[in-house]
Design a protein around this motif. Structure first.
Motif, PDB file in Angstrom:
ATOM      1  N   GLN A 186      -6.294  51.354  30.280  1.00 45.98           N
ATOM      2  CA  GLN A 186      -6.665  51.958  31.377  1.00 45.98           C
ATOM      3  C   GLN A 186      -6.197  53.458  31.739  1.00 45.98           C
ATOM      4  O   GLN A 186      -6.630  53.950  32.839  1.00 45.98           O
ATOM      5  CB  GLN A 186      -5.918  51.037  32.537  1.00 45.98           C
ATOM      6  CG  GLN A 186      -6.449  49.740  32.658  1.00 45.98           C
ATOM      7  CD  GLN A 186      -5.924  48.841  33.586  1.00 45.98           C
ATOM      8  OE1 GLN A 186      -4.629  49.093  33.970  1.00 45.98           O
ATOM      9  NE2 GLN A 186      -6.487  47.582  33.855  1.00 45.98           N
TER      10      GLN A 186
ATOM     11  N   ARG B  59     -10.910  51.199  35.166  1.00 52.76           N
ATOM     12  CA  ARG B  59     -11.668  49.988  35.651  1.00 52.76           C
ATOM     13  C   ARG B  59     -11.483  48.965  34.713  1.00 52.76           C
ATOM     14  O   ARG B  59     -11.931  47.960  34.799  1.00 52.76           O
ATOM     15  CB  ARG B  59     -12.886  50.511  35.950  1.00 52.76           C
ATOM     16  CG  ARG B  59     -13.841  50.592  34.908  1.00 52.76           C
ATOM     17  CD  ARG B  59     -15.335  50.705  35.033  1.00 52.76           C
ATOM     18  NE  ARG B  59     -16.222  51.128  34.110  1.00 52.76           N
ATOM     19  CZ  ARG B  59     -16.232  52.294  33.281  1.00 52.76           C
ATOM     20  NH1 ARG B  59     -15.324  53.427  33.787  1.00 52.76           N
ATOM     21  NH2 ARG B  59     -16.992  52.275  32.132  1.00 52.76           N
TER      22      ARG B  59
ATOM     23  N   GLU C 161      -7.948  50.270  40.250  1.00 50.68           N
ATOM     24  CA  GLU C 161      -9.498  49.977  39.852  1.00 50.68           C
ATOM     25  C   GLU C 161      -9.972  48.773  38.934  1.00 50.68           C
ATOM     26  O   GLU C 161     -10.657  48.177  38.952  1.00 50.68           O
ATOM     27  CB  GLU C 161      -9.892  51.347  39.056  1.00 50.68           C
ATOM     28  CG  GLU C 161      -9.909  52.599  40.145  1.00 50.68           C
ATOM     29  CD  GLU C 161      -8.749  53.347  39.756  1.00 50.68           C
ATOM     30  OE1 GLU C 161      -8.688  54.541  39.767  1.00 50.68           O
ATOM     31  OE2 GLU C 161      -7.628  52.705  39.342  1.00 50.68           O
ATOM     32  N   GLY C 162      -9.019  48.793  38.001  1.00 44.38           N
ATOM     33  CA  GLY C 162      -9.180  47.427  37.129  1.00 44.38           C
ATOM     34  C   GLY C 162      -8.350  46.115  37.436  1.00 44.38           C
ATOM     35  O   GLY C 162      -8.265  46.034  38.632  1.00 44.38           O
TER      36      GLY C 162
END
Length: 261
Positions: free
Chosen positions: A89, A94, A119-120
């Motif tokens: 990451q 993401r 985002e991930g």
């Protein structure tokens, strides 16, 4: 991250590979039964653990840098920073990661440590590689199996004896992945230190842990039908791509990365 799993019950009467590995890496999330095994191993055992960990960092870092943003990591072990999701990451915020291990103590740490970027996403399932259907069913809740996924089997399959069909288990997992997916695998070997085979397998065996280190040809079978990326299947400290050459180390672990056709 969510697990939806009740508080795990940890068996402290028997050593577990994940906790022995934690001890070898200098961690504190292990018990006396695990330390007994680790303390009886030669110094080579600690070197092997560090070498293997460094290979994982390089391999998944390279995969992330080359566009892979989904990872299925089986045999996660007790989180030791930086862990896989932290490595990937950094490059792909993401990225989505599903972790799997069969030691309940890993779940204790999962909720606290396996937290990804905004985002991930990360998730965790307590399961054994011997039950690939359970793992795949859970992984599909987070990962998109219509896009490439990296399957990470780091220092895991040498704990799977021949009678449990390690090649069949790996094959079942790989068959579920779409073209363009990848396998990152490391595996212990006695090819370069046959004199240690009896003492190391005996030490693990006394703790009730089956250990089946394999030759290069035997490890290569896990990559049958896949396209190995350079430098191919090599000892772990010799596997590197867009990073400086790692320091010379003992040859105890094979490592490789390959693409699914």
């Amino acid at each position: 991250m969510t697990t939806g799993t009740p508080k795990p019950q940890v068996d402290t009467s028997r050593p577990h590979p994940a906790r022995v590995y934690d001890y070898l890496l200098g961690g504190k999330d292990n018990y006396q039964v695990d330390r007994v095994v680790g303390e009886q191993l030669p110094e080579l055992g600690k070197d092997s653990a560090r070498q293997n960990r460094a290979f994982m960092h390089r391999a998944v870092g390279w995969l992330a840098a080359n566009g892979v943003d989904q990872f299925l990591d089986i045999g996660t072990g007790i989180p030791t920073e930086p862990n896989l999701h932290q490595v990937v990451q950094r490059t792909v915020p993401r990225a989505r990661v599903v972790y799997t291990d069969n030691d309940p103590i890993v779940l204790r740490h999962a909720e606290a440590l396996l937290v990804g970027t905004a985002e991930g996403a990360t998730d965790y399932i307590e399961a054994d590689v011997r039950d690939p259907a359970k793992i795949l069913d859970h992984a599909r809740k987070l990962l998109d199996f219509d896009r490439p996924i990296a399957l990470s089997l780091i220092a895991l399959m040498h704990f799977i004896p021949d009678e449990d069909d390690p090649y069949g288990l790996a094959g079942t997992l790989l068959e579920a992945l779409p073209s363009g997916s990848c396998l990152a695998l490391s595996h212990g070997t006695f090819d370069f230190s046959p004199e240690l085979k009896e003492s190391i397998t005996g030490t693990y065996g006394k703790g009730g842990i089956a250990l089946r280190f394999r030759t290069r040809d035997e490890v290569a079978r896990f990559f049958d039908g896949l396209d190995l990326v350079e430098p191919g299947l090599v000892t772990a400290h010799r596997w590197y791509r867009d990073t400086p050459e790692p320091p010379v180390s003992v040859d105890t672990v094979y490592g490789g990365v390959a693409r699914v056709r």
